[in-house]
Write a protein that holds these residues in place. Structure first.
Motif, short mmCIF file in Angstrom:
data_model
loop_
_atom_site.label_atom_id
_atom_site.label_comp_id
_atom_site.label_asym_id
_atom_site.label_seq_id
_atom_site.Cartn_x
_atom_site.Cartn_y
_atom_site.Cartn_z
N LEU A 1 36.16 40.96 44.28
CA LEU A 1 36.56 41.96 43.30
C LEU A 1 37.30 43.12 43.95
O LEU A 1 38.32 43.61 43.44
N SER B 1 41.29 42.72 37.06
CA SER B 1 41.33 43.95 37.84
C SER B 1 42.15 45.06 37.17
O SER B 1 41.72 46.22 37.16
N ALA C 1 38.31 37.69 38.41
CA ALA C 1 38.39 39.07 38.89
C ALA C 1 39.84 39.48 39.09
O ALA C 1 40.22 40.61 38.78
#
Length: 368
Positions: A87, A243, A239
């Motif tokens: 992440l 983001s 992820a």
């Protein structure tokens, strides 16, 4: 719930004993990657990301029960840290506002969540139910010494070097700190699993008798391991897609960019928090402490090398030095943790103190 021992006690519901949802969720995640970027699609992806994280930690816990302690807590910490690193790097690559400080914000959030948030809840819940809980001091002391060393080297020292102005390391300094972080974490792993394994165990016959799990067979453990790898790949891909959504959401509500790091750390550490809390409630606080300190060490020891490689390879600036406010809270956390675990037993009092520090960290981050 993936953080507890209940799912493993159920009869086998699929071949190899894996619940259907832990297999279906990663497949749905792969399908969701083909969806658009609208609000509804982003909400679906976010829900599947959370579910995939829970599934990955569930598979890690199956392996944990198969391998036994302290290998179990190590596998769980490594699985969570892989998710955290993915992440962080994904959002760093987006090059959005505050991306250069994201690793720092996530690392301090991980320390605060594990040492103050998770441990505070564990000591409070365990203390209320069992009054006093015992653990082995030697392993905890070694873990805290390593955590203090890595915290200072990675999050405080950058503010006081003179080769680079501001809270930054030079490339050579960053490489050195990355190698040292990895070496310290490797030392912790060897000590926990091989050389001094007994220091991280506390066997209470009454607790051992009260806690029973359905045996995990070899085929079930292998299936869980393969499923965990696939699920982690799905987490990384989701992820990367989400983001920009996380960053824009924080900006939309006018919150400080540091909140992105807290969201990431809370997201990946929540299942592990459930596992630690369940252990404390059944009077196995040693497992709770191993999870908390091990996760904090893994967050620094594995995240710093990963983001260092990413930043050097792509020419990104990596802001690591903490503000004075965060430095004070980190120093207070390490001091109080040392006092908390100095006696080999804990009560609810220490839990309240750690939760107060965690609440102060959250409040001062949002309202600096």
């Amino acid at each position: 719930m993936p953080g507890s021992s209940t799912p493993l006690a159920h009869p086998l519901r699929r071949p190899f004993g894996l619940p259907a949802w832990t297999v279906i969720v990663p497949l749905l995640g792969l399908v969701a990657l083909t969806l658009g970027s609208g609000g509804l699609f982003s909400a679906i992806k976010l829900a599947l990301l959370g579910a995939a994280i829970m599934a990955a930690v569930y598979h890690a816990e199956v392996l944990a029960h198969y391998l036994g302690e302290p290998f179990g807590t190590l596998v769980l910490a490594l699985a969570v840290t892989v998710i955290e690193v993915s992440l962080i790097v994904s959002i760093m690559l987006s090059e959005g506002a505050g991306a250069q400080a994201l690793a720092r914000d996530t690392l301090i959030a991980a320390i605060m969540i594990t040492v103050n948030g998770i441990m505070g809840l564990c000591l409070l819940a365990g203390g209320r139910r069992h009054h006093k809980q015992n653990f082995t001091r030697s392993g905890v002391s070694a873990g805290l010494a390593m955590l203090a060393t890595l915290s200072v080297l990675t999050l405080i020292l950058p503010n006081y070097t003179v080769s680079e102005r501001g809270p930054f390391y030079t490339d050579a300094q960053l490489i050195f700190v990355a190698v040292v972080s990895l070496a310290v974490y490797a030392t912790f792993v060897v000590a926990q699993t091989i050389r001094h394994r007994e220091d991280f165990l506390h066997v209470d016959p009454a607790v051992k008798k009260a806690v029973t799990h359905a045996p995990v067979v070899r085929s079930q453990a292998l299936a869980a391991g393969l499923s965990m790898v696939v699920t982690l790949v799905v987490v990384v891909l989701l992820a990367k897609k989400l983001s920009p959504v996380i960053e824009s959401g924080v900006a939309a509500i006018g919150a400080p960019q540091a909140l992105v790091g807290i969201i990431i750390a809370a997201l990946v550490l929540a299942p592990e928090g459930f596992a630690a809390l369940a252990a404390a409630r059944r009077n196995a606080v040693q497992t709770s402490i191993n999870l908390a300190i091990g996760s904090a060490l893994a967050s620094i020891g594995l995240t710093i090398p990963a983001v260092a490689v990413a930043s050097l390879a792509m020419g990104l600036e990596l802001e690591l030095g903490l503000s004075m406010r965060s430095t004070v809270l980190l120093a207070l956390t390490l001091l109080v943790a040392t006092l908390t675990f100095a006696q080999g037993r804990t009560t609810f009092v220490q839990g309240v103190i750690h939760l107060v520090i965690f609440a102060s960290y959250l409040f001062l981050t949002i309202f600096p």
